[in-house]
Design an enzyme around this catalytic site. Structure first.
Site, PDB file in Angstrom:
ATOM      1  N   GLU A 122     -10.798  -9.719   7.786  1.00 19.36           N
ATOM      2  CA  GLU A 122      -9.690 -10.571   8.223  1.00 19.36           C
ATOM      3  C   GLU A 122     -10.028 -11.112   9.619  1.00 19.36           C
ATOM      4  O   GLU A 122     -10.487 -10.348  10.467  1.00 19.36           O
ATOM      5  CB  GLU A 122      -8.374  -9.795   8.295  1.00 19.36           C
ATOM      6  CG  GLU A 122      -7.201 -10.720   8.569  1.00 19.36           C
ATOM      7  CD  GLU A 122      -5.839 -10.021   8.577  1.00 19.36           C
ATOM      8  OE1 GLU A 122      -5.777  -8.785   8.507  1.00 19.36           O
ATOM      9  OE2 GLU A 122      -4.844 -10.747   8.678  1.00 19.36           O
ATOM     10  N   GLY A 254      -6.300  -2.778  16.012  1.00 24.63           N
ATOM     11  CA  GLY A 254      -5.836  -1.411  15.780  1.00 24.63           C
ATOM     12  C   GLY A 254      -6.361  -0.849  14.468  1.00 24.63           C
ATOM     13  O   GLY A 254      -6.960   0.222  14.434  1.00 24.63           O
ATOM     14  N   ALA A 255      -6.150  -1.594  13.399  1.00 26.91           N
ATOM     15  CA  ALA A 255      -6.574  -1.124  12.088  1.00 26.91           C
ATOM     16  C   ALA A 255      -6.478  -2.264  11.089  1.00 26.91           C
ATOM     17  O   ALA A 255      -5.901  -3.312  11.382  1.00 26.91           O
ATOM     18  CB  ALA A 255      -5.700   0.036  11.622  1.00 26.91           C
ATOM     19  N   MET A 256      -7.026  -2.023   9.892  1.00 27.00           N
ATOM     20  CA  MET A 256      -7.075  -3.090   8.888  1.00 27.00           C
ATOM     21  C   MET A 256      -6.755  -2.550   7.508  1.00 27.00           C
ATOM     22  O   MET A 256      -7.285  -1.537   7.091  1.00 27.00           O
ATOM     23  CB  MET A 256      -8.471  -3.731   8.927  1.00 27.00           C
ATOM     24  CG  MET A 256      -8.672  -4.842   7.930  1.00 27.00           C
ATOM     25  SD  MET A 256      -7.517  -6.219   8.250  1.00 27.00           S
ATOM     26  CE  MET A 256      -7.273  -6.821   6.579  1.00 27.00           C
ATOM     27  N   GLU A 257      -5.906  -3.317   6.812  1.00 29.91           N
ATOM     28  CA  GLU A 257      -5.315  -2.866   5.554  1.00 29.91           C
ATOM     29  C   GLU A 257      -6.135  -3.150   4.307  1.00 29.91           C
ATOM     30  O   GLU A 257      -5.562  -3.285   3.216  1.00 29.91           O
ATOM     31  CB  GLU A 257      -3.945  -3.526   5.405  1.00 29.91           C
ATOM     32  CG  GLU A 257      -3.970  -5.054   5.115  1.00 29.91           C
ATOM     33  CD  GLU A 257      -3.834  -5.948   6.347  1.00 29.91           C
ATOM     34  OE1 GLU A 257      -4.144  -5.466   7.460  1.00 29.91           O
ATOM     35  OE2 GLU A 257      -3.436  -7.112   6.201  1.00 29.91           O
ATOM     36  N   HIS A 290       2.024   1.249   8.929  1.00 24.40           N
ATOM     37  CA  HIS A 290       1.877  -0.207   8.882  1.00 24.40           C
ATOM     38  C   HIS A 290       0.784  -0.611   7.882  1.00 24.40           C
ATOM     39  O   HIS A 290       1.017  -1.443   7.001  1.00 24.40           O
ATOM     40  CB  HIS A 290       1.553  -0.717  10.286  1.00 24.40           C
ATOM     41  CG  HIS A 290       1.358  -2.198  10.373  1.00 24.40           C
ATOM     42  ND1 HIS A 290       2.354  -3.049  10.804  1.00 24.40           N
ATOM     43  CD2 HIS A 290       0.288  -2.990  10.098  1.00 24.40           C
ATOM     44  CE1 HIS A 290       1.909  -4.290  10.774  1.00 24.40           C
ATOM     45  NE2 HIS A 290       0.645  -4.285  10.358  1.00 24.40           N
ATOM     46  N   GLU A 291      -0.386  -0.035   8.025  1.00 24.66           N
ATOM     47  CA  GLU A 291      -1.493  -0.430   7.142  1.00 24.66           C
ATOM     48  C   GLU A 291      -1.184  -0.043   5.704  1.00 24.66           C
ATOM     49  O   GLU A 291      -1.460  -0.798   4.773  1.00 24.66           O
ATOM     50  CB  GLU A 291      -2.815   0.195   7.590  1.00 24.66           C
ATOM     51  CG  GLU A 291      -3.208  -0.070   9.040  1.00 24.66           C
ATOM     52  CD  GLU A 291      -3.112  -1.524   9.473  1.00 24.66           C
ATOM     53  OE1 GLU A 291      -3.291  -2.417   8.625  1.00 24.66           O
ATOM     54  OE2 GLU A 291      -2.830  -1.781  10.662  1.00 24.66           O
ATOM     55  N   HIS A 294       1.196  -2.449   4.083  1.00 29.49           N
ATOM     56  CA  HIS A 294       0.555  -3.714   3.709  1.00 29.49           C
ATOM     57  C   HIS A 294       0.113  -3.720   2.248  1.00 29.49           C
ATOM     58  O   HIS A 294      -0.093  -4.787   1.668  1.00 29.49           O
ATOM     59  CB  HIS A 294      -0.682  -3.964   4.575  1.00 29.49           C
ATOM     60  CG  HIS A 294      -0.438  -4.776   5.822  1.00 29.49           C
ATOM     61  ND1 HIS A 294       0.299  -5.931   5.816  1.00 29.49           N
ATOM     62  CD2 HIS A 294      -0.888  -4.618   7.101  1.00 29.49           C
ATOM     63  CE1 HIS A 294       0.309  -6.446   7.057  1.00 29.49           C
ATOM     64  NE2 HIS A 294      -0.394  -5.660   7.848  1.00 29.49           N
ATOM     65  N   GLU A 313       2.691 -10.059   8.290  1.00 26.85           N
ATOM     66  CA  GLU A 313       2.717  -9.248   9.516  1.00 26.85           C
ATOM     67  C   GLU A 313       4.130  -9.011  10.039  1.00 26.85           C
ATOM     68  O   GLU A 313       4.478  -7.903  10.413  1.00 26.85           O
ATOM     69  CB  GLU A 313       1.829  -9.875  10.590  1.00 26.85           C
ATOM     70  CG  GLU A 313       0.333  -9.867  10.241  1.00 26.85           C
ATOM     71  CD  GLU A 313      -0.231  -8.497   9.914  1.00 26.85           C
ATOM     72  OE1 GLU A 313       0.440  -7.481  10.179  1.00 26.85           O
ATOM     73  OE2 GLU A 313      -1.354  -8.436   9.373  1.00 26.85           O
TER      74      GLU A 313
HETATM   75  N1  PHE Z   1      -4.179  -7.128   9.641  1.00 29.10           N
HETATM   76  C1  PHE Z   1      -4.331  -6.120  10.645  1.00 29.10           C
HETATM   77  C2  PHE Z   1      -2.974  -5.494  10.800  1.00 29.10           C
HETATM   78  O1  PHE Z   1      -2.054  -5.874  11.298  1.00 29.10           O
HETATM   79  C3  PHE Z   1      -4.744  -6.586  11.974  1.00 29.10           C
HETATM   80  C4  PHE Z   1      -6.112  -7.142  12.068  1.00 29.10           C
HETATM   81  C5  PHE Z   1      -6.308  -8.507  12.122  1.00 29.10           C
HETATM   82  C6  PHE Z   1      -7.201  -6.329  12.109  1.00 29.10           C
HETATM   83  C7  PHE Z   1      -7.561  -9.056  12.239  1.00 29.10           C
HETATM   84  C8  PHE Z   1      -8.457  -6.841  12.244  1.00 29.10           C
HETATM   85  C9  PHE Z   1      -8.640  -8.214  12.308  1.00 29.10           C
HETATM   86  O2  PHE Z   1      -2.536  -4.665  10.274  1.00 29.10           O
HETATM   87 ZN    ZN Z   2      -0.508  -5.852   9.907  1.00 27.79          ZN
END
Ligand code: PHE
Ligand code: ZN
Length: 849
Positions: A122, A254-257, A290-291, A294, A313
């Site tokens: 992402e 922070g993190a990725m879903e 949060h993740e 998603h 988001e």
């Molecule tokens: N989609 C992720 C989140 O909110 C954030 C994110 C965006 C991480 C782009 C990496 C790169 O939960």
């Molecule tokens: Zn998110």
């Protein structure tokens, strides 16, 4: 290199891709400098799309081979991708590319972190892995074969087969490429299990580097709690046999879903009492939730295009804050969220970077992962829920999942669901998505013959690209108290739709005291001149916790304003009124701790600017210090008693109860340190057996200038723990006196362990410098210069993180002409750097415009 020529993309230009992707097969043969990625993709003409040439995104790829239906082809390669002549019907596309993950410091696409392979796709990182229609409305099932010697090889979906040196995964859920993930490394897992409400057993894992196994238990519990909560509150079940989380040290966000394979910045998942603060625990719990959330709001229902980012988001932030409210205290969470909104979103919305929750154009989408899209996006959903009510909100969400499961949806789809489920017309409400800027709300009152009338006026100052603003729908939660402190009208939501509008309450025997905007029911600036007595009355009597806190906050603002602009002394009437709340043992200690916090210096600067006073950071700092000293002196007898009351004797637990006590105790310690020069803080430091107590003691010692021993001891104890050392770096810059901030930050960058390519370490120093308001804004410009130097340097390796940090300059036009000139010069210096990334170019251009 990314193409730096600025090209603007518009929402209005959206056109579907000319083909659908039936399925994707990837084979990834890992090697640090020459990973080979083979793709086999079935394309089918899209009947709903206009005729177009066949274009696949691809950046920084070395094309080895491309074929259509088995016949080799020679596509035209551009810096953004490739064009190719293709058959008119369905066809099989094959390609092989080579990439170098070991040289990828941008941390987008496939890269390496401490010897392990990981991905971040992402928003547009997949195009750095292979040629593909890298846009969220192209959804496909993926089958992935990973080849390499690493012990652990993971991708999305379920594992299907593996052997010596290879593993295969299949994800049955069609997904956009931004949710693709791959991880390989010599990792160890903390296992778990969850049984869904329909009785399916899901295997859970948190994968970490050897040595971090003992920091996973909390994250695992948070994951299970999230899975259960989403079933109970939103009726959403998990949909694969396995759910993996991986911790990586080098991560931009922070993190990725990613579907079934969430990748986390290790700072957002690893936790232990010795190394993590209470705030860390709470944040980890929230981010894991949060993740996970998603999976439905983002993955099963994704976004049609990146302009719709808030669709996933805003909603997911809203959901995770509901979760935290349920797990902990809803009132404390609401106040904390508003503090955060005002600290991060308000400055954005009131400066040159202001943009709508759903932007209408961008150059680099990475620059739009903002507090506006996330936090204001969540506020908008909170308002919607307040307007339609809990029951209709639940109905609408059920319809949303039912109607759009499997879709790449839009904000229009989202609002139509609410209209259909509730029968409401949301045309005006939609302005929350298109109009940027923070509305200002003013109010006057009138009382005659038992009728009490509130008259509101709203107006939104102009923002970039939007000079005219239309009235927005504002849910204004109001309660009325009678003069003896009883609530005569409980919380009522007034629905304001006009620029000016009155609301009357009748049958009142005396003029009531209004409590307006309870729970911060709309993200606006409330302008209301009221007598301090009335604020103190609300501070003592309001039944709404948020407005009780806000009343005190207003008094603190007024007091600091008078101290800064008129040289007034501290408002002792406020300090005494606050004391009654702070010493009330029936109140939640976490709430009392929040009552003790003062408005930030940056917030005060914004307030001064809004009232036509040029903010002087040194004067703001001095007034804040003087007020804190006055509070400490006035409460000298109370403070030791409060610390005693908030002492925790039981074994450490990160839950709301203990952490609230520690928050109160540590807020008190900060005041005590002003009286004893650090004696109590040193004692707490020496006795601390958890990071919350250790770090807050260290922070007090730094503020008191008495940190030498503790700082060295801390370093000796934690030098091998990267995440703890990030705190050590950060605190020295954030908590030090302004005159030392830039020198100190600069000295820290000279250290061998200032690994600036690691975003956490970079932010620890540079982000903290920006947080030290008067330090960053030092009159000689040293703070500005240091930051600009490092942004220029970071941009060469990691444009995304560099660009995000440019926002520290977003308030530059608030300050005096000398400081403005200094900041402008630094921004221009950055802009002039040859080879500057598209990301940073867009940011500095917007900042300077
Ligand atoms: N989609 C992720 C989140 O909110 C954030 C994110 C965006 C991480 C782009 C990496 C790169 O939960
Ligand atoms: Zn998110």
């Amino acid at each position: 290199m990314k193409d730096a020529s600025p090209q603007t993309i518009y929402l209005k230009d959206y056109t579907p891709f000319g083909w659908q992707v039936a399925d994707v097969h990837l084979t990834v043969a890992l090697a640090p400098n020459a990973t080979r990625v083979k793709s086999r993709i079935h394309f089918v003409p899209n009947p709903n799309a206009p005729e177009q040439e066949f274009f696949l995104h691809g950046e920084e790829l070395k094309l080895i081979r491309a074929a259509i239906d088995g016949e080799e082809v020679a596509p035209e390669i551009t810096p953004q991708g490739l064009r190719c002549k293709v058959p008119s019907g369905p066809f099989l596309w094959e390609s092989e590319v080579e990439i170098a993950p070991a040289e990828n410091f941008a941390l987008e696409g496939l890269y390496m972190s401490n010897g392990m392979y990981c991905t971040q796709c992402e928003a547009e990182g997949f195009r750095k892995i292979t040629y593909y229609p890298d846009r969220p409305d192209v959804m496909a099932t993926f089958t992935v074969r990973i080849e390499g010697d690493e012990a652990v090889k993971l991708s999305n979906g379920n594992p299907t087969d593996s052997g010596e040196g290879w593993a295969e995964w299949h994800d049955p859920w069609p997904k956009p490429a931004y949710l693709f993930a791959l991880v390989a490394g010599d990792l160890v897992n903390h296992p778990g299990e969850f049984t869904t409400r329909s009785g399916k057993t899901v295997e859970l894992n948190i994968w970490v580097r050897p040595g971090d196994e003992d920091k996973c238990a909390f994250g695992m519990e948070a994951l299970k709690a999230s899975m259960k909560w989403d079933e109970e509150v939103y009726g959403r079940e998990y949909d694969l046999d396995i759910f993996n989380i991986v911790a990586v040290d080098d991560f931009n966000m922070g993190a990725m879903e990613n579907k079934g394979l969430n990748i986390f910045n290790s700072s957002c998942v690893l936790a232990s009492p010795e190394t993590s603060t209470d705030a860390n625990f709470e944040r980890i719990e929230a981010i894991i939730a949060h993740e996970y959330f998603h999976n439905w709001t983002g993955n099963r229902i994704t976004c049609r295009d990146w302009f719709q980012l808030c669709l996933k988001e805003g909603l997911t932030v809203f959901r995770d804050s509901q979760f935290t409210s349920d797990m902990r205290s809803a009132e404390v969470k609401r106040i904390s969220d508003v503090i955060d909104l005002r600290a991060r979103q308000f400055p954005e919305d009131q400066g040159p970077l202001s943009h709508p929750v759903r932007p209408e154009s961008f150059q680099e989408i990475n620059n739009f992962y903002t507090a506006t899209v996330y936090e204001k996006g969540a506020e908008v959903i909170g308002m919607l829920k307040r307007l339609v009510g809990d029951e209709d909100y639940a109905k609408a969400l059920d319809l949303y999942f039912e109607r759009h499961d499997g879709d790449a949806a839009t904000i229009e789809d989202w609002l139509t669901v609410f209209e259909d489920a509730t029968g409401r017309d949301l045309a005006q409400f939609k302005r929350w998505y298109s109009q940027s800027g923070t509305p200002h709300l003013s109010v006057t009152e009138d009382y005659a013959d038992g009728v009490y009338t509130l008259t509101f006026k709203q107006h939104t100052p102009p923002t970039p690209g939007q000079s005219e603003k239309a009235p927005q729908v504002l849910p204004i939660a109001v309660g009325l108290l009678n003069p003896n402190g009883d609530e005569v009208v409980p919380t009522t939501v007034l629905e304001m739709t006009e620029a000016e509008q009155s609301f009357s309450f009748d049958g009142l025997s005396s003029k009531p005291v209004p409590s307006i905007l309870r729970g911060f029911s709309a993200p606006v600036v409330l302008e209301r001149e009221t007598a301090p007595e009335e604020k103190r009355f609300l501070l003592a009597h309001d039944t709404d916790a948020f407005n009780r806190w806000e009343a005190s906050r207003d008094l603190a603002r007024a007091c600091l304003y008078a101290m800064i602009t008129e040289g007034a002394g501290p408002d002792t009437a406020w300090i005494d009124a606050l004391e009654q709340v702070v010493r009330d043992a029936d109140l939640d200690p976490a709430f009392r701790a929040l009552m003790l916090s003062l408005p930030t210096q940056s917030e005060l600067a914004q307030m001064l600017h809004a009232r036509g006073v040029t903010p002087d950071p040194d004067a703001i700092y001095a007034a804040t210090e003087a007020l804190k000293n006055a509070m400490a002196e006035r409460w000298s007898a109370l403070l030791p008693a409060l610390r005693e009351e908030s002492a925790v004797t039981a074994a450490y637990s990160p839950g709301a109860e203990q952490s609230g006590k520690r928050a109160l105790g540590n807020a008190v310690l900060a005041l005590q340190t002003r009286l004893d020069g650090g004696k109590a803080a040193q004692a707490q430091y020496d006795a601390a057996d958890n990071m919350t107590m250790q770090l807050s003691a260290l922070s007090c010692l730094i503020s008191a200038g008495a940190e030498e021993t503790a700082l060295a001891a801390f370093e000796a104890q934690w030098k091998d723990d990267r995440l703890v050392m990030d705190k050590w770096f950060a605190l020295q810059v954030a908590a030090t006196a302004p005159e030392n901030a830039a020198t100190r930050a600069s000295a820290l960058t000279e250290r061998a362990d200032f690994d600036w390519k690691n975003p956490n370490r970079f932010r620890a120093v540079m982000g903290s410098l920006a947080m030290n308001h008067a330090g960053f804004h030092a009159k000689d410009g040293s703070g500005y210069k240091l930051l600009a130097d490092w942004l220029i340097k970071l941009d060469e390796k990691n444009p995304q993180t560099a660009a995000r940090m440019c926002s520290v300059f977003q308030t530059w036009k608030r300050y005096d002409t000398q400081r403005q000139a200094l900041m402008q010069a630094e921004l221009e210096r950055i802009a002039a750097k040859p080879g500057l990334s598209r990301d940073v170019t867009e940011m500095v251009t917007r900042l300077l415009s």
